[in-house]
Design a protein around this motif. Sequence first.
Motif, PDB file in Angstrom:
ATOM      1  N   GLY A 228       0.783  -1.226   0.000  1.00  0.00           N
ATOM      2  CA  GLY A 228       0.000   0.000   0.000  1.00  0.00           C
ATOM      3  C   GLY A 228       0.815   1.276   0.000  1.00  0.00           C
ATOM      4  O   GLY A 228       0.253   2.373   0.000  1.00  0.00           O
ATOM      5  N   GLU A 229       2.130   1.173   0.013  1.00  0.00           N
ATOM      6  CA  GLU A 229       2.999   2.354   0.015  1.00  0.00           C
ATOM      7  C   GLU A 229       3.581   2.584  -1.372  1.00  0.00           C
ATOM      8  O   GLU A 229       3.817   1.639  -2.116  1.00  0.00           O
ATOM      9  N   ASP A 230       3.826   3.836  -1.702  1.00  0.00           N
ATOM     10  CA  ASP A 230       4.543   4.160  -2.927  1.00  0.00           C
ATOM     11  C   ASP A 230       5.976   3.681  -2.802  1.00  0.00           C
ATOM     12  O   ASP A 230       6.537   3.663  -1.687  1.00  0.00           O
ATOM     13  N   GLU A 231       6.585   3.324  -3.918  1.00  0.00           N
ATOM     14  CA  GLU A 231       7.956   2.817  -3.889  1.00  0.00           C
ATOM     15  C   GLU A 231       8.916   3.803  -3.234  1.00  0.00           C
ATOM     16  O   GLU A 231       9.824   3.405  -2.512  1.00  0.00           O
ATOM     17  N   GLY A 232       8.715   5.087  -3.437  1.00  0.00           N
ATOM     18  CA  GLY A 232       9.623   6.093  -2.896  1.00  0.00           C
ATOM     19  C   GLY A 232       9.311   6.543  -1.483  1.00  0.00           C
ATOM     20  O   GLY A 232      10.016   7.390  -0.932  1.00  0.00           O
ATOM     21  N   ALA A 233       8.283   5.975  -0.846  1.00  0.00           N
ATOM     22  CA  ALA A 233       7.931   6.387   0.518  1.00  0.00           C
ATOM     23  C   ALA A 233       9.104   6.105   1.453  1.00  0.00           C
ATOM     24  O   ALA A 233       9.680   5.012   1.453  1.00  0.00           O
ATOM     25  N   LEU A 234       9.457   7.097   2.252  1.00  0.00           N
ATOM     26  CA  LEU A 234      10.638   6.976   3.096  1.00  0.00           C
ATOM     27  C   LEU A 234      10.510   5.879   4.149  1.00  0.00           C
ATOM     28  O   LEU A 234      11.520   5.303   4.571  1.00  0.00           O
ATOM     29  N   GLY A 235       9.307   5.521   4.558  1.00  0.00           N
ATOM     30  CA  GLY A 235       9.138   4.430   5.517  1.00  0.00           C
ATOM     31  C   GLY A 235       9.685   3.109   5.005  1.00  0.00           C
ATOM     32  O   GLY A 235      10.141   2.269   5.797  1.00  0.00           O
ATOM     33  N   ASN A 236       9.671   2.913   3.679  1.00  0.00           N
ATOM     34  CA  ASN A 236      10.211   1.681   3.093  1.00  0.00           C
ATOM     35  C   ASN A 236      11.696   1.499   3.418  1.00  0.00           C
ATOM     36  O   ASN A 236      12.187   0.372   3.478  1.00  0.00           O
ATOM     37  N   PHE A 237      12.395   2.612   3.618  1.00  0.00           N
ATOM     38  CA  PHE A 237      13.839   2.549   3.821  1.00  0.00           C
ATOM     39  C   PHE A 237      14.215   1.880   5.141  1.00  0.00           C
ATOM     40  O   PHE A 237      15.357   1.472   5.324  1.00  0.00           O
ATOM     41  N   SER A 238      13.261   1.716   6.053  1.00  0.00           N
ATOM     42  CA  SER A 238      13.554   1.012   7.301  1.00  0.00           C
ATOM     43  C   SER A 238      13.910  -0.443   7.030  1.00  0.00           C
ATOM     44  O   SER A 238      14.559  -1.084   7.856  1.00  0.00           O
ATOM     45  N   ASN A 239      13.498  -0.965   5.884  1.00  0.00           N
ATOM     46  CA  ASN A 239      13.767  -2.360   5.524  1.00  0.00           C
ATOM     47  C   ASN A 239      14.584  -2.479   4.244  1.00  0.00           C
ATOM     48  O   ASN A 239      14.602  -3.528   3.622  1.00  0.00           O
ATOM     49  N   ARG A 240      15.261  -1.401   3.866  1.00  0.00           N
ATOM     50  CA  ARG A 240      16.096  -1.448   2.656  1.00  0.00           C
ATOM     51  C   ARG A 240      17.543  -1.687   3.024  1.00  0.00           C
ATOM     52  O   ARG A 240      18.132  -0.953   3.807  1.00  0.00           O
ATOM     53  N   SER A 241      18.076  -2.725   2.434  1.00  0.00           N
ATOM     54  CA  SER A 241      19.461  -3.140   2.660  1.00  0.00           C
ATOM     55  C   SER A 241      20.204  -3.082   1.332  1.00  0.00           C
ATOM     56  O   SER A 241      19.577  -3.002   0.275  1.00  0.00           O
TER      57      SER A 241
END
Length: 188
Positions: free
Chosen positions: A120-133
């Motif tokens: 449900g989040e846009d790819e660029g949403a900053l919250g996604n970065f919590s799980n980006r490695s």
Amino acid sequence: MTIDATQAIADTRRWVDRAVIGLQLCPFAKAVQAKGQVHYAVHAGDDLDLLAERLLAEAQALRETPADLRDTTLLIVPDALHDFYDFHDFTGRCERLMRRAGHEGELQLASFHPRFQFAGEDEGALGNFSNRSPHPTLHLLREASIDRAVEAFPDAADIFERNIDTLEALGATGWAALDVGAGAGGRP
């Protein structure tokens, strides 16, 4: 393109130190990293059946190793699963395999990916970065360690919201300045 295992581990350690610990995205990570209890493993190649076998072997090794020597394992997959949705599907497969292998109640599987995206989040949403490695990564955690950490950190349920606030305050430019992508900081 095959990525050298030494480089994949260096990339992942840099991400753990600068993002996960540095931004306090996981308040439990600092202690195990400082004590050398994080096991970094790399699966080379793109054979997913062999990767699933490797994950099960790493899970068994984690269970057989005392927690004071190895509390958690990061299995880094630099040569496969570059598409996030393929990775997400594979993670689900691995969760089922771990249940069948008898690891339920002992170990949990978390996942990190360079293109991680919450539903449900846009790819660029900053919250996604919590799980980006920097590389696709399967994280094996001991449930007993999670329980102890949650007891020591009374507002553990608030971590997700705090992470989003931290990342939004940091912004895309701030995240980029962390220099935690694949190959960041040059060769070790």
